[in-house]
Each structure stands twice: as structure tokens, then as C-alpha cells.
Design a protein around this motif. Structure first.
Motif, PDB file in Angstrom:
ATOM      1  N   GLY A 157      47.403  49.577  51.254  1.00  0.00           N
ATOM      2  CA  GLY A 157      46.169  48.851  51.568  1.00  0.00           C
ATOM      3  C   GLY A 157      45.189  48.862  50.403  1.00  0.00           C
ATOM      4  N   PHE A 158      45.130  49.983  49.678  1.00  0.00           N
ATOM      5  CA  PHE A 158      44.257  50.056  48.506  1.00  0.00           C
ATOM      6  C   PHE A 158      44.735  49.074  47.443  1.00  0.00           C
ATOM      7  CE2 PHE A 158      43.319  51.700  44.271  1.00  0.00           C
ATOM      8  CZ  PHE A 158      41.934  51.770  44.326  1.00  0.00           C
ATOM      9  N   LEU A 159      46.031  49.026  47.220  1.00  0.00           N
ATOM     10  CA  LEU A 159      46.572  48.098  46.222  1.00  0.00           C
ATOM     11  C   LEU A 159      46.323  46.645  46.645  1.00  0.00           C
ATOM     12  CD1 LEU A 159      49.915  49.863  45.258  1.00  0.00           C
ATOM     13  CD2 LEU A 159      47.804  49.727  43.929  1.00  0.00           C
ATOM     14  N   ARG A 160      46.441  46.370  47.940  1.00  0.00           N
ATOM     15  CA  ARG A 160      46.125  45.024  48.416  1.00  0.00           C
ATOM     16  C   ARG A 160      44.654  44.703  48.175  1.00  0.00           C
ATOM     17  NH1 ARG A 160      48.336  46.694  53.044  1.00  0.00           N
ATOM     18  NH2 ARG A 160      50.581  46.541  53.010  1.00  0.00           N
ATOM     19  N   ALA A 161      43.780  45.680  48.437  1.00  0.00           N
ATOM     20  CA  ALA A 161      42.331  45.472  48.287  1.00  0.00           C
ATOM     21  C   ALA A 161      41.958  45.177  46.837  1.00  0.00           C
ATOM     22  CB  ALA A 161      41.564  46.681  48.800  1.00  0.00           C
ATOM     23  N   ILE A 162      42.535  45.910  45.887  1.00  0.00           N
ATOM     24  CA  ILE A 162      42.183  45.630  44.493  1.00  0.00           C
ATOM     25  C   ILE A 162      42.837  44.334  44.020  1.00  0.00           C
ATOM     26  CG2 ILE A 162      41.617  48.011  43.905  1.00  0.00           C
ATOM     27  CD1 ILE A 162      44.295  48.220  42.454  1.00  0.00           C
ATOM     28  N   GLY A 163      43.919  43.946  44.671  1.00  0.00           N
ATOM     29  CA  GLY A 163      44.511  42.634  44.402  1.00  0.00           C
ATOM     30  C   GLY A 163      43.610  41.525  44.916  1.00  0.00           C
ATOM     31  N   GLU A 164      43.061  41.706  46.117  1.00  0.00           N
ATOM     32  CA  GLU A 164      42.145  40.723  46.689  1.00  0.00           C
ATOM     33  C   GLU A 164      40.863  40.626  45.865  1.00  0.00           C
ATOM     34  OE1 GLU A 164      41.607  41.815  50.780  1.00  0.00           O
ATOM     35  OE2 GLU A 164      43.729  41.458  51.242  1.00  0.00           O
ATOM     36  N   ALA A 165      40.453  41.755  45.268  1.00  0.00           N
ATOM     37  CA  ALA A 165      39.263  41.762  44.401  1.00  0.00           C
ATOM     38  C   ALA A 165      39.601  41.207  43.015  1.00  0.00           C
ATOM     39  CB  ALA A 165      38.710  43.182  44.285  1.00  0.00           C
ATOM     40  N   ARG A 166      40.854  40.836  42.826  1.00  0.00           N
ATOM     41  CA  ARG A 166      41.353  40.241  41.582  1.00  0.00           C
ATOM     42  C   ARG A 166      41.276  41.175  40.378  1.00  0.00           C
ATOM     43  NH1 ARG A 166      39.546  33.930  42.225  1.00  0.00           N
ATOM     44  NH2 ARG A 166      40.540  33.697  44.223  1.00  0.00           N
TER      45      ARG A 166
END
Length: 93
Positions: free
Chosen positions: A13-22
């Protein structure tokens, strides 16, 4: 993604979040799995460090981006100084 999260001691989820934050954009395998480069893992680890110290994820991503830009600018400046024949950086005012 699970392996990268495990290596960083974080969650997918953290990796997804920083991906969403680009902050990072992982490559995708033919099967659709996220693949992270060593550079991306280093960037993610720095973001995690900031978040672990209480920085909101959006702010942590912005800080990491700015740190990366500063490092790149410093390297460029050093290259220009070397090319100009000036081995020492100018003294700070």
C-alpha cells in the motif's frame, strides 16, 4: 510489489501511495506485475524514512523530489567547474 515492499520493510500500500503521488512509476512486466529499479527502491526508502519520522506522505514525496533535483544540479555544477578548470567550488557568502 510484495518483494519490493518486503525489501523496504513497508507495505504494498505504501508503494502504491508513492506511485499515486508520482514519486516513482514502476515498470510493468508482461503479466502486469510492478517492477522497481534499484534507483526507485532507493527513492522509496528515503520517502519511507521521512514518513516514519512523521512527515505526511505527500510532503515526503515532494521533499524526495527536491532532494533529487538538488543532487542533480550539484553534479551538473561540478561538471561545469571541472570543464572550466576550476577544481574548487566558490566559497559560501
Amino acid at each position: 510489489m510484495g518483494r519490493a515492499a518486503h525489501m523496504l520493510g513497508t507495505t504494498p500500500g505504501f508503494l502504491r501511495a508513492i506511485g499515486e503521488a508520482r514519486l516513482i512509476t514502476p515498470h510493468r512486466s508482461k503479466g502486469g506485475h510492478r517492477r522497481y529499479s534499484r534507483y526507485q527502491l532507493r527513492i522509496a526508502a528515503r520517502a519511507r524514512e521521512l514518513v516514519d519520522h512523521g512527515t505526511p506522505i505527500e510532503a515526503a514525496c515532494r521533499i524526495v523530489i527536491l532532494e533529487d533535483q538538488l543532487e542533480e544540479a550539484q553534479c551538473t555544477n561540478a561538471e561545469h567547474r571541472r570543464a572550466a578548470g576550476s577544481p574548487n567550488p566558490p566559497a559560501a557568502a
